[in-house]
Every structure is written in structure tokens, then in C-alpha cells.
Design an enzyme around this catalytic site. Sequence first.
Site, PDB file in Angstrom:
ATOM      1  N   LYS A 161       0.856  -1.193   0.000  1.00  0.00           N
ATOM      2  CA  LYS A 161       0.000   0.000   0.000  1.00  0.00           C
ATOM      3  C   LYS A 161       0.890   1.241   0.000  1.00  0.00           C
ATOM      4  CE  LYS A 161      -1.974   2.921   2.364  1.00  0.00           C
ATOM      5  NZ  LYS A 161      -1.794   4.350   1.952  1.00  0.00           N
ATOM      6  N   GLU A 217       9.117  14.783  16.786  1.00  0.00           N
ATOM      7  CA  GLU A 217       9.613  14.771  15.407  1.00  0.00           C
ATOM      8  C   GLU A 217       8.906  15.869  14.616  1.00  0.00           C
ATOM      9  OE1 GLU A 217       8.396  11.424  12.965  1.00  0.00           O
ATOM     10  OE2 GLU A 217      10.451  11.191  12.246  1.00  0.00           O
ATOM     11  N   GLU A 248       9.077   0.303  11.161  1.00  0.00           N
ATOM     12  CA  GLU A 248      10.142   1.304  10.961  1.00  0.00           C
ATOM     13  C   GLU A 248       9.482   2.663  11.148  1.00  0.00           C
ATOM     14  OE1 GLU A 248      13.200   0.689  10.702  1.00  0.00           O
ATOM     15  OE2 GLU A 248      13.477  -1.275   9.767  1.00  0.00           O
TER      16      GLU A 248
HETATM   17  P1  NAD Z   1       1.960   7.929   8.371  1.00  0.00           P
HETATM   18  O1  NAD Z   1       2.117   7.016   9.528  1.00  0.00           O
HETATM   19  O2  NAD Z   1       0.944   9.000   8.479  1.00  0.00           O
HETATM   20  O3  NAD Z   1       1.604   7.118   7.045  1.00  0.00           O
HETATM   21  C1  NAD Z   1       2.403   6.061   6.588  1.00  0.00           C
HETATM   22  C2  NAD Z   1       1.548   5.099   5.794  1.00  0.00           C
HETATM   23  O4  NAD Z   1       0.560   4.553   6.661  1.00  0.00           O
HETATM   24  C3  NAD Z   1       0.787   5.732   4.633  1.00  0.00           C
HETATM   25  O5  NAD Z   1       0.753   4.833   3.545  1.00  0.00           O
HETATM   26  C4  NAD Z   1      -0.606   5.914   5.199  1.00  0.00           C
HETATM   27  O6  NAD Z   1      -1.619   5.897   4.214  1.00  0.00           O
HETATM   28  C5  NAD Z   1      -0.721   4.687   6.084  1.00  0.00           C
HETATM   29  N1  NAD Z   1      -1.717   4.807   7.168  1.00  0.00           N
HETATM   30  C6  NAD Z   1      -2.183   5.928   7.759  1.00  0.00           C
HETATM   31  N2  NAD Z   1      -3.122   5.609   8.697  1.00  0.00           N
HETATM   32  C7  NAD Z   1      -3.212   4.262   8.699  1.00  0.00           C
HETATM   33  C8  NAD Z   1      -3.985   3.331   9.448  1.00  0.00           C
HETATM   34  N3  NAD Z   1      -4.863   3.740  10.384  1.00  0.00           N
HETATM   35  N4  NAD Z   1      -3.793   2.019   9.219  1.00  0.00           N
HETATM   36  C9  NAD Z   1      -2.905   1.584   8.294  1.00  0.00           C
HETATM   37  N5  NAD Z   1      -2.170   2.421   7.536  1.00  0.00           N
HETATM   38  C10 NAD Z   1      -2.319   3.745   7.741  1.00  0.00           C
HETATM   39  O7  NAD Z   1       3.418   8.521   8.091  1.00  0.00           O
HETATM   40  P2  NAD Z   1       3.845   9.580   7.018  1.00  0.00           P
HETATM   41  O8  NAD Z   1       3.453  10.911   7.516  1.00  0.00           O
HETATM   42  O9  NAD Z   1       3.375   9.147   5.678  1.00  0.00           O
HETATM   43  O10 NAD Z   1       5.449   9.414   7.034  1.00  0.00           O
HETATM   44  C11 NAD Z   1       6.250  10.099   7.909  1.00  0.00           C
HETATM   45  C12 NAD Z   1       6.646   9.214   9.083  1.00  0.00           C
HETATM   46  O11 NAD Z   1       7.297   8.035   8.621  1.00  0.00           O
HETATM   47  C13 NAD Z   1       7.645   9.908   9.988  1.00  0.00           C
HETATM   48  O12 NAD Z   1       7.311   9.650  11.333  1.00  0.00           O
HETATM   49  C14 NAD Z   1       8.962   9.224   9.623  1.00  0.00           C
HETATM   50  O13 NAD Z   1       9.919   9.282  10.651  1.00  0.00           O
HETATM   51  C15 NAD Z   1       8.505   7.836   9.348  1.00  0.00           C
HETATM   52  N6  NAD Z   1       9.487   7.107   8.532  1.00  0.00           N
HETATM   53  C16 NAD Z   1      10.239   6.136   9.109  1.00  0.00           C
HETATM   54  C17 NAD Z   1      11.214   5.459   8.360  1.00  0.00           C
HETATM   55  C18 NAD Z   1      12.080   4.407   8.982  1.00  0.00           C
HETATM   56  O14 NAD Z   1      12.724   3.659   8.239  1.00  0.00           O
HETATM   57  N7  NAD Z   1      12.156   4.296  10.305  1.00  0.00           N
HETATM   58  C19 NAD Z   1      11.399   5.784   7.011  1.00  0.00           C
HETATM   59  C20 NAD Z   1      10.621   6.786   6.459  1.00  0.00           C
HETATM   60  C21 NAD Z   1       9.653   7.448   7.227  1.00  0.00           C
END
Ligand code: NAD
Length: 491
Positions: free
Chosen positions: A183, A394, A257
Site C-alpha cells: 500500500k 519529530e 520502521e
Molecule cells: P503515516 O504514519 O501517516 O503514514 C504512513 C503510511 O501509513 C501511509 O501509507 C498511510 O496511508 C498509512 N496509514 C495511515 N493511517 C493508517 C492506518 N490507520 N492504518 C494503516 N495504515 C495507515 O506517516 P507519514 O506521515 O506518511 O510518514 C512520515 C513518518 O514516517 C515519519 O514519522 C517518519 O519518521 C517515518 N518514517 C520512518 C522510516 C524508517 O525507516 N524508520 C522511514 C521513512 C519514514
Amino acid sequence: MAILDYTLPTDGLAGCFIDGAWHWPASGETLPVENPSRRSVICEVGRGTSVEVDLAVAAAERARRDWAARPAAERGAMLTELSNRLIANAEDVARILAAESGNAIRTQSRGEAMGAAGVLKYYGGVAGEQKGETLPFGPGLMSYSTREPLGVVGSIIPWNSPLQLGAVKISMALATGNCLVLKPAEDAPLAVLKLVEMAADIFPPGVFNVVTGLGEEAGAALATHPGVAKVSFTGSSEVGKLVAHAAADRIANVTLELGGKSPCIIFPDACTPEHIEATAQGVVNAMRFARQGQSCTAGSRLFVHASVWDELMPKVVAKAAAMQVGDALDEESDIGAVVNEERYSEICAYVAEAEAQGATFLVGETPKATDQGFHPVPTILSGLDNSWRIAREEVFGPVLVAIPWEDEDAMIAQANDTHYGLAAFIFARDVSTVSRVTRALDAGWVQVNQGGGQIPGMSYGGIKQSGMGSEYSIEGALEAYTFRKCVTMAL
Ligand code: NAD
């Protein structure tokens, strides 16, 4: 300003690739994908929901036993072929990435396209390392273990490095003999869909499926699906907790992650005339200013030894201030745009709060409300305490907080005083300092005298609320995507 064009995915705009074919979602609904540098809609993409997730999981379930039975080298060769196709199309894909994510083409998106190809190539090469063990039970009893795939994997990725993270999820699941439902993030699905177009005739139907949609619709449906044996999630800690709860309800395997608030620690011996320029550049690199600070590993809390503050900080400030902020597709831009209005507003709120608390701006400003592109400038704040929200949470924007230190133990305690534990950066030349501080820090990845990105082969992952499990290595894939089956035979 040189604006580069690109070719959008064609069939891929359906958003859902299921059982070897493109599907427009049954609802007929679409999601707009916007260019955050220009505030313009690039295109509409199919908005998959639980209906498409059900179809994709069923297709993966049908495909998984044949896929797992194939020789690992054959699976690896298919990943290598996808890597080659991505390399051949890297410039087009990089332009799409820059347009949808806001990550600058020259400094970020080209590197990400090649980095994603590197991940696919790495796992293509090491797929055959899925080895088991034999056990010394004596003559008459032979016992061995094999590494078996878990079955159907559901992977969910964010928008900040969509292609790189997509490549990681595809590679780890498929190399180890699992079938995948991926996804992508709703804000930046296009480069991934372009990659899926390249993959469409490589993998057998059902092995690799994609459902684009909203997190609370397609994402939640995938995380809670009873047919998904493993969920691999990259994103925020907030959503990671929801995913972990959903997995716990059915005892599904999970890799998380998540976010970070990583310390970047400067010792005086990294600031001698010989090293100070490289250290200042390393701080800027570690902070990922060139990615608008939108990186999970950003070294966003800078602890500078008080004795070198006056020499180092002007150099860090000068390097940050010299970076050109602009359209992500402009070759001149060092820094592109923050991905959407919500994220931009959050950054504004964090910086405004710190300003109201009395923080000093060494460079930058509180971003203003805008009807143009979302372009906050590199911002470095001092005169604040490690307990302030801007130093604990963050921000996910180009905002670095700088704190002087004198006592090493007190500084380490501050560096570890966070619910995150993803990355850390140490700038020091004395090897005993490096060894001591590396061990003392709560972080999954410590970089010394550099602020680089992940390299295929390293085991990358966080502790505390930064997650569990590791990626980018064959060990990580074997631990996270397979289980040990033991066979004991009386001979
Ligand atoms: P997010 O958690 O809002 O979304 C990530 C993904 O989860 C998206 O595809 C989103 O559609 C999906 N999602 C959202 N709500 C959901 C739910 N209730 N159930 C299942 N899936 C759901 O994060 P973001 O804003 O897209 O990305 C930024 C975050 O990602 C930051 O916190 C960053 O640190 C983290 N990140 C971590 C790594 C790592 O390797 N540790 C790498 C990149 C980004």
C-alpha cells in the site's frame, strides 16, 4: 528555471495491481496527487479500499505456494531484472518522484531512484542465502532446519522516500518467497506505480500486488486482514501503534520502521582547523536539510561542546543558509518542498511555539501561511531546553535545535532522554570517545563523522518507539520474513 518533464504511469493510474492486472477500484473513486512545489494537481489515481485489499490478499494467497517453491536464485533473478529496468528508466522515475514528493531532483530524487535500484539488485543477489542449519544429534537421527516464507505480507509505506521504501518492501518479501500486497502513500504513489508497471510482466500473477488508497481505508484493511501473515509498516509511531495492535489481535508477525528525533553530538576534536569544515557539512547532511528535514533519521538535535560552539555554529549556519530552496524539478534547487499543507502547518506550529517560548533563530524563521508552494527555509534554533516540545517531538521539517554541552554524562543522558531510538551521529576523532559514546547511545544506527543514507547490506532499524525489526540486510529479511522449520528424521 529549467523545468523537466516526465511520463506518468499510464495503466498504473488505476492505482491497484492485482493478480497480474491493473484494476480501477470498484467504487470508481480517485485520489488527487499534488505537486507540493507548485500546488497543482498532477493527476488522479484510483482509490482502493477494503474491496481491493480483499482481492489482492486472495490473489497473493493463491500464488504463494508456487512462488515459495521456486529456486531462490530464480526469484533473485527477477528482482535483478526489475533493478535493471529501473536503472534504464531512472531519470523519468526521478522526475516523477520530485514532482509528487517535493524532494529536489538534483540532490534527492535521482539518488533515490538509483538507491532503489541498488536495493533490488542487492536482494536479487543474496536471495540464495536463505539457508538453514543441520543439528548434531548423532548417527541415526538427522535434524535440520529450513527458512520458510511466512505467506502473504502486507506492506505499508510513507511518502518521504516512497520508491526506496517500496523497493525495500518488495525485495525483502519476494526474495524470501513471500507474496506481497503493497500500500503506497496516498500523497506519493506515482513513482511506485511506475515501478509496478516495469514489474508487471516479471513476476507471476498474484506474487506482487498493489492497492493505492487512504491509510484509514486501504491501509487499515491491509493491517487488519486475517489473510495477512505479516505486516511490514514504515511510517509514524502513532500509526505504527495501531498497526501493532491490529497485528497482535491475530498474532501476526510485524516489522515497524517508525519516527525519530536523533541526536547529533559534536566533540571538540572534530572541530580542529583540519576537520571543522567537514564536521559542519556533516551536521547539515545529517539533518537532511536537502530533504526538507523529512527523513526519519534526521539528526535534528545538535549537541555541541561549548568550547567549540563559537567556531562551529557560524559554519553550520552559513552552509544551511546558502542552500537554495525552490521548485523540486528545478536543477538549481538544493531543497524542494514539504509534501502537503498539513505537514507544512505542523512545522509552522512547532517553530511558532518555540519562538513564543523564547528560542533564538540562528538562521531561518517561522514559516508563514502561503498560497504558493510549501517551502520552509532551513531553520536553526538555540537558547532552548531539551525538554521543549520542539526538542522532543519529530518536527519532520528543516528545523534543527542546537544545545551546548560541557559534561559528557549529562549530555548523553539528554541525548537518550527521548521516546525515540532510531539514529545518532557522533563527530569525534578520538577512537576511545567514539567507542564509549557509540555504546552509550540508545539508537539502532550510529554514524560517526558522516551523515549519510542507508546502504544495502546494513541492518537498519530502531529501538524504543522508533520500531522493531531491521531492514536493508539479508539477516533482517531472514529474521523478519521467514520462520525456522525444523525437520527431525530417524534414519
Ligand atoms: P503515516 O504514519 O501517516 O503514514 C504512513 C503510511 O501509513 C501511509 O501509507 C498511510 O496511508 C498509512 N496509514 C495511515 N493511517 C493508517 C492506518 N490507520 N492504518 C494503516 N495504515 C495507515 O506517516 P507519514 O506521515 O506518511 O510518514 C512520515 C513518518 O514516517 C515519519 O514519522 C517518519 O519518521 C517515518 N518514517 C520512518 C522510516 C524508517 O525507516 N524508520 C522511514 C521513512 C519514514
